[in-house]
Design a protein around this motif. Sequence first.
Motif, short mmCIF file in Angstrom:
data_model
loop_
_atom_site.label_atom_id
_atom_site.label_comp_id
_atom_site.label_asym_id
_atom_site.label_seq_id
_atom_site.Cartn_x
_atom_site.Cartn_y
_atom_site.Cartn_z
N ILE A 196 0.84 -1.20 0.00
CA ILE A 196 0.00 0.00 0.00
C ILE A 196 0.87 1.25 0.00
CG2 ILE A 196 -1.73 1.31 1.29
CD1 ILE A 196 -2.82 -1.22 0.01
N ALA A 197 1.95 1.21 0.77
CA ALA A 197 2.86 2.36 0.82
C ALA A 197 3.45 2.66 -0.55
CB ALA A 197 3.98 2.09 1.82
N ASP A 198 3.83 1.63 -1.29
CA ASP A 198 4.37 1.83 -2.63
C ASP A 198 3.34 2.45 -3.56
OD1 ASP A 198 6.83 0.84 -1.92
OD2 ASP A 198 6.48 -1.18 -2.70
N GLU A 199 2.09 1.98 -3.45
CA GLU A 199 1.02 2.54 -4.30
C GLU A 199 0.81 4.02 -4.00
OE1 GLU A 199 -1.00 0.82 -6.73
OE2 GLU A 199 0.71 -0.54 -6.51
N LEU A 200 0.75 4.35 -2.72
CA LEU A 200 0.52 5.74 -2.33
C LEU A 200 1.71 6.62 -2.72
CD1 LEU A 200 -1.09 5.18 1.18
CD2 LEU A 200 -2.25 5.76 -0.95
N ARG A 201 2.92 6.08 -2.56
CA ARG A 201 4.11 6.85 -2.90
C ARG A 201 4.14 7.17 -4.40
NH1 ARG A 201 7.57 3.45 -1.12
NH2 ARG A 201 7.56 4.28 1.01
N ALA A 202 3.61 6.25 -5.21
CA ALA A 202 3.57 6.45 -6.65
C ALA A 202 2.40 7.33 -7.08
CB ALA A 202 3.51 5.10 -7.36
N GLY A 203 1.59 7.75 -6.11
CA GLY A 203 0.45 8.61 -6.42
C GLY A 203 -0.73 7.88 -7.02
N ARG A 204 -0.80 6.56 -6.82
CA ARG A 204 -1.90 5.78 -7.39
C ARG A 204 -2.98 5.53 -6.34
NH1 ARG A 204 2.63 3.00 -9.87
NH2 ARG A 204 2.69 1.54 -8.11
N ARG A 205 -4.23 5.50 -6.78
CA ARG A 205 -5.31 5.13 -5.87
C ARG A 205 -5.27 3.64 -5.64
NH1 ARG A 205 -9.79 2.97 -8.40
NH2 ARG A 205 -11.15 3.66 -6.71
N ILE A 206 -5.74 3.19 -4.48
CA ILE A 206 -5.72 1.77 -4.14
C ILE A 206 -6.91 1.10 -4.82
CG2 ILE A 206 -5.63 0.08 -2.28
CD1 ILE A 206 -3.32 2.13 -2.37
N PRO A 207 -6.67 0.16 -5.74
CA PRO A 207 -7.79 -0.48 -6.44
C PRO A 207 -8.58 -1.40 -5.52
CG PRO A 207 -5.72 -1.55 -7.02
CD PRO A 207 -5.37 -0.35 -6.19
N GLY A 208 -9.84 -1.60 -5.84
CA GLY A 208 -10.66 -2.53 -5.09
C GLY A 208 -11.32 -1.96 -3.86
N LEU A 209 -11.22 -0.64 -3.66
CA LEU A 209 -11.78 -0.02 -2.45
C LEU A 209 -12.70 1.14 -2.82
CD1 LEU A 209 -8.59 0.17 -0.21
CD2 LEU A 209 -10.37 -1.58 -0.19
N GLY A 210 -13.84 1.22 -2.13
CA GLY A 210 -14.76 2.33 -2.28
C GLY A 210 -15.56 2.27 -3.57
N HIS A 211 -16.72 2.90 -3.54
CA HIS A 211 -17.56 3.00 -4.73
C HIS A 211 -18.42 4.25 -4.60
CE1 HIS A 211 -20.35 2.12 -7.98
NE2 HIS A 211 -19.57 1.13 -8.36
N ARG A 212 -18.45 5.05 -5.64
CA ARG A 212 -19.15 6.34 -5.56
C ARG A 212 -20.65 6.18 -5.34
NH1 ARG A 212 -21.36 8.03 -10.49
NH2 ARG A 212 -21.06 10.21 -9.88
N LEU A 213 -21.24 5.03 -5.69
CA LEU A 213 -22.68 4.84 -5.52
C LEU A 213 -23.04 4.20 -4.19
CD1 LEU A 213 -23.73 3.67 -9.11
CD2 LEU A 213 -23.81 5.96 -8.12
N TYR A 214 -22.03 3.74 -3.44
CA TYR A 214 -22.29 3.09 -2.16
C TYR A 214 -21.47 3.76 -1.06
CZ TYR A 214 -24.18 -0.61 -5.13
OH TYR A 214 -24.90 -1.32 -6.07
N PRO A 215 -22.08 4.66 -0.30
CA PRO A 215 -21.36 5.27 0.83
C PRO A 215 -20.90 4.22 1.83
CG PRO A 215 -23.40 6.45 0.37
CD PRO A 215 -23.44 5.19 -0.44
N GLY A 216 -21.68 3.17 1.96
CA GLY A 216 -21.32 2.07 2.87
C GLY A 216 -20.68 0.93 2.10
N GLU A 217 -21.16 -0.27 2.34
CA GLU A 217 -20.57 -1.47 1.76
C GLU A 217 -21.17 -1.77 0.39
OE1 GLU A 217 -19.33 -5.90 3.49
OE2 GLU A 217 -20.92 -4.73 4.43
N ASP A 218 -20.34 -2.17 -0.54
CA ASP A 218 -20.79 -2.62 -1.86
C ASP A 218 -21.51 -3.96 -1.68
OD1 ASP A 218 -21.05 -3.66 -4.44
OD2 ASP A 218 -19.11 -2.91 -5.11
#
Length: 419
Positions: free
Chosen positions: A295-317
């Motif tokens: 995760i640290a490498d992804e964040l350091r590279a400025g990339r969003r973490i895939p597989g997390l969050g969804h704009r249509l579901y404030p809670g759980e998908d």
Amino acid sequence: MRDQEPSPRDAERRLSTKEAAELLGVKPETVYAYVSRGQLSSRRVTGGRGSTFDAREVDALARRNRRDAAGSSPSGGELSVRTRITLIESDRYYYRGVDAVDLATRHSYEEVAEWLWTGRMRPGTTFTAPAASVAVARRAVDTLPEHASPTDLLRVATIAAATADPLRYDLSEDAVLGTARTLIPTLVAALPPAGHDRRDEGPLAHRLWTRLSPRKDPDEASLRALDTALALLVDHDLAASTLAVRVAASARAHAYAAVSAGLGVIEGPLHGAASGLAHRLLVDVLDQGDAAPVIADELRAGRRIPGLGHRLYPGEDPRARALFALLERIPRAEPALLAARDIVETTARHAPLHANVDLALAVLTTSCGMPPTAGETIFAVARTAGWIAHALEEYGERPLRMRPSGLYAGPKPPQPLPE
């Protein structure tokens, strides 16, 4: 735009900055922003510091703004289309008013597709591909290079299948449904085998398994998870690819062409290919045994973490929740499930996001020995049924209604010819 000197003949039709702002419903500063963008012209007040504006221009801009707002949704200027297919609200989604998760966990992919198309349940239904359609699709796919993506294969197979159907221009409901019931199994049949013989009979999920996993004898729990994943992904309201399908159908493109339009959109990393990014992330976590450095490498590279969050579901998908529940019944999926949980918990330290269906698909594909692109294939095959449903619905609407007007923001004409 540069201020111009007023002429006597239109002086009586000028508005002050305050009047223009009130008519447009904006602040005075915004009026001058319209001027700088070329959407309004202004003239200086003789002997004063203020400016005046042509009442006709201001009125026309106000009408354009109202028209743009009327065609937008409250969530941020997006196109809204009336549909009877899928509803998403309160962290749940529904196919024709029925809870989609309940449908997907109790019925096969083919049965859910039939429900989406017709509003009727056909227990035990299976889709059969015509031999001629399969033959032409396989020949076309076999000409592609080895590095071709799953979406490349499916696009080519769709076009090839269309050439084998001389009646493809018939847009009646019965004809389009007939196309749907043969196109989807044709797409699966055209995919190359995953290291063992193809299976071309039985439930569609079983046939798709032989194209995605090198494991010859899958357990029932894994097959059920794949079938449920297909059913969960059948439709998801007006996703980008679905909107493309409706635009094509609005122009009265035949069903194959409408599906091809959808396939042209899903290859993006923010849509159908997102599960592949989650798959690779999950493999890295499994290899390192810890999500934190990955995760640290992804964040350091400025990339969003895939597989997390969804704009249509404030809670759980809800799709992820349902698929994770099935994956927990597969013993060999435990390491990938633990890695996925580690990703969610590690990321939650700075962004409390829930796992979405892409991460759940990644657990399925990694634990079943499938390649990173398998999730994209599952998504595309599944969503083809939803695209057909939306195409059918659009064929019943006024032709070419999916033709929004551009809100021109360029220089105000007439401009001089460029040198």
